[in-house]
Design a protein around this motif. Structure first.
Motif, PDB file in Angstrom:
ATOM      1  N   TRP A  10     -48.736   3.933  -1.643  1.00 18.47           N
ATOM      2  CA  TRP A  10     -47.935   2.836  -2.186  1.00 18.47           C
ATOM      3  C   TRP A  10     -47.217   3.282  -3.453  1.00 18.47           C
ATOM      4  O   TRP A  10     -46.025   3.028  -3.613  1.00 18.47           O
ATOM      5  CB  TRP A  10     -48.842   1.632  -2.458  1.00 18.47           C
ATOM      6  CG  TRP A  10     -48.113   0.490  -3.076  1.00 18.47           C
ATOM      7  CD1 TRP A  10     -47.334  -0.440  -2.442  1.00 18.47           C
ATOM      8  CD2 TRP A  10     -48.073   0.151  -4.468  1.00 18.47           C
ATOM      9  NE1 TRP A  10     -46.812  -1.328  -3.347  1.00 18.47           N
ATOM     10  CE2 TRP A  10     -47.257  -0.993  -4.610  1.00 18.47           C
ATOM     11  CE3 TRP A  10     -48.644   0.704  -5.601  1.00 18.47           C
ATOM     12  CZ2 TRP A  10     -47.003  -1.580  -5.833  1.00 18.47           C
ATOM     13  CZ3 TRP A  10     -48.397   0.117  -6.829  1.00 18.47           C
ATOM     14  CH2 TRP A  10     -47.573  -1.014  -6.931  1.00 18.47           C
ATOM     15  N   ARG A  11     -47.922   3.984  -4.359  1.00 17.24           N
ATOM     16  CA  ARG A  11     -47.307   4.440  -5.604  1.00 17.24           C
ATOM     17  C   ARG A  11     -46.238   5.485  -5.337  1.00 17.24           C
ATOM     18  O   ARG A  11     -45.191   5.503  -5.972  1.00 17.24           O
ATOM     19  CB  ARG A  11     -48.366   4.996  -6.554  1.00 17.24           C
ATOM     20  CG  ARG A  11     -49.256   3.886  -7.137  1.00 17.24           C
ATOM     21  CD  ARG A  11     -50.137   4.375  -8.220  1.00 17.24           C
ATOM     22  NE  ARG A  11     -49.313   4.648  -9.399  1.00 17.24           N
ATOM     23  CZ  ARG A  11     -49.654   5.490 -10.353  1.00 17.24           C
ATOM     24  NH1 ARG A  11     -50.779   6.148 -10.284  1.00 17.24           N
ATOM     25  NH2 ARG A  11     -48.876   5.682 -11.383  1.00 17.24           N
ATOM     26  N   ARG A  12     -46.482   6.372  -4.373  1.00 12.68           N
ATOM     27  CA  ARG A  12     -45.493   7.394  -4.033  1.00 12.68           C
ATOM     28  C   ARG A  12     -44.222   6.740  -3.481  1.00 12.68           C
ATOM     29  O   ARG A  12     -43.116   7.086  -3.871  1.00 12.68           O
ATOM     30  CB  ARG A  12     -46.069   8.369  -3.001  1.00 12.68           C
ATOM     31  CG  ARG A  12     -45.121   9.509  -2.652  1.00 12.68           C
ATOM     32  CD  ARG A  12     -45.735  10.498  -1.669  1.00 12.68           C
ATOM     33  NE  ARG A  12     -46.912  11.136  -2.252  1.00 12.68           N
ATOM     34  CZ  ARG A  12     -48.130  11.096  -1.707  1.00 12.68           C
ATOM     35  NH1 ARG A  12     -48.351  10.452  -0.601  1.00 12.68           N
ATOM     36  NH2 ARG A  12     -49.133  11.720  -2.289  1.00 12.68           N
ATOM     37  N   THR A  13     -44.382   5.775  -2.600  1.00  9.70           N
ATOM     38  CA  THR A  13     -43.235   5.073  -2.025  1.00  9.70           C
ATOM     39  C   THR A  13     -42.480   4.308  -3.106  1.00  9.70           C
ATOM     40  O   THR A  13     -41.245   4.333  -3.140  1.00  9.70           O
ATOM     41  CB  THR A  13     -43.690   4.112  -0.911  1.00  9.70           C
ATOM     42  OG1 THR A  13     -44.359   4.871   0.098  1.00  9.70           O
ATOM     43  CG2 THR A  13     -42.523   3.370  -0.309  1.00  9.70           C
ATOM     44  N   GLU A  14     -43.197   3.647  -3.975  1.00  8.82           N
ATOM     45  CA  GLU A  14     -42.562   2.921  -5.077  1.00  8.82           C
ATOM     46  C   GLU A  14     -41.764   3.879  -5.961  1.00  8.82           C
ATOM     47  O   GLU A  14     -40.642   3.568  -6.369  1.00  8.82           O
ATOM     48  CB  GLU A  14     -43.620   2.201  -5.905  1.00  8.82           C
ATOM     49  CG  GLU A  14     -43.055   1.320  -6.990  1.00  8.82           C
ATOM     50  CD  GLU A  14     -44.155   0.616  -7.752  1.00  8.82           C
ATOM     51  OE1 GLU A  14     -44.790   1.279  -8.603  1.00  8.82           O
ATOM     52  OE2 GLU A  14     -44.366  -0.579  -7.505  1.00  8.82           O
ATOM     53  N   GLY A  15     -42.312   5.056  -6.245  1.00  9.23           N
ATOM     54  CA  GLY A  15     -41.615   6.049  -7.051  1.00  9.23           C
ATOM     55  C   GLY A  15     -40.358   6.558  -6.365  1.00  9.23           C
ATOM     56  O   GLY A  15     -39.326   6.769  -7.007  1.00  9.23           O
ATOM     57  N   ILE A  17     -38.512   4.925  -4.147  1.00  6.25           N
ATOM     58  CA  ILE A  17     -37.516   3.839  -4.188  1.00  6.25           C
ATOM     59  C   ILE A  17     -36.870   3.789  -5.569  1.00  6.25           C
ATOM     60  O   ILE A  17     -35.645   3.695  -5.695  1.00  6.25           O
ATOM     61  CB  ILE A  17     -38.156   2.490  -3.815  1.00  6.25           C
ATOM     62  CG1 ILE A  17     -38.535   2.480  -2.333  1.00  6.25           C
ATOM     63  CG2 ILE A  17     -37.217   1.329  -4.150  1.00  6.25           C
ATOM     64  CD1 ILE A  17     -39.413   1.315  -1.924  1.00  6.25           C
ATOM     65  N   GLN A  18     -37.689   3.869  -6.600  1.00  4.33           N
ATOM     66  CA  GLN A  18     -37.168   3.844  -7.971  1.00  4.33           C
ATOM     67  C   GLN A  18     -36.238   5.027  -8.206  1.00  4.33           C
ATOM     68  O   GLN A  18     -35.190   4.892  -8.828  1.00  4.33           O
ATOM     69  CB  GLN A  18     -38.316   3.853  -8.990  1.00  4.33           C
ATOM     70  CG  GLN A  18     -37.871   3.741 -10.419  1.00  4.33           C
ATOM     71  CD  GLN A  18     -37.163   2.427 -10.719  1.00  4.33           C
ATOM     72  OE1 GLN A  18     -37.454   1.393 -10.137  1.00  4.33           O
ATOM     73  NE2 GLN A  18     -36.216   2.475 -11.626  1.00  4.33           N
ATOM     74  N   SER A  47     -38.997   7.508 -14.355  1.00  3.32           N
ATOM     75  CA  SER A  47     -39.398   6.665 -13.224  1.00  3.32           C
ATOM     76  C   SER A  47     -40.527   7.294 -12.424  1.00  3.32           C
ATOM     77  O   SER A  47     -41.264   6.598 -11.735  1.00  3.32           O
ATOM     78  CB  SER A  47     -38.199   6.363 -12.318  1.00  3.32           C
ATOM     79  OG  SER A  47     -37.822   7.509 -11.582  1.00  3.32           O
TER      80      SER A  47
END
Length: 107
Positions: A10-15, A17-18, A47
């Motif tokens: 989840w954190r990798r995907t969020e990063g 996207i950012q 980011s």
């Protein structure tokens, strides 16, 4: 009793996207290589929780460092002075692998 959840993906995907949003925003306002590179590196690094970044530009068959950024925790002059003279041909170095494979890498 409790629940445990691995949030790594989840954190990798969020990063990721950012990072895409940052690139879009910086490229939209890009004026010159020096200023644009520093802004791009700083925004991407922040980011993604990195402390430094170098923008490598291909020239002929080598990669040349063209942009530098580091957080306040690192000395920008040390990063630039040690990296600026480098010329990386294709091979094992991280920037060269990224260039050849068109895949991101973290060093």
């Amino acid at each position: 009793m409790g629940a445990l959840q691995d949030v790594t993906d989840w954190r990798r995907t969020e990063g990721e996207i950012q990072a895409h949003l940052v690139v879009d925003e910086v490229l939209e306002n890009w004026d010159a290589l020096d200023q644009g590179a520093e802004l791009l590196l700083s925004r991407l690094a922040q980011s993604m929780d990195f402390d430094a970044g170098v923008l490598w530009i291909p020239q002929e068959l080598e990669l040349i460092p063209q942009g530098f950024w580091s957080s306040a925790t690192l000395e920008a002059s040390v990063l630039e002075s040690t990296t600026k003279p480098l010329r990386l041909p294709a091979g094992d170095q991280v920037p060269a692998r990224v260039w050849e494979n068109l895949e991101p890498a973290v060093w």
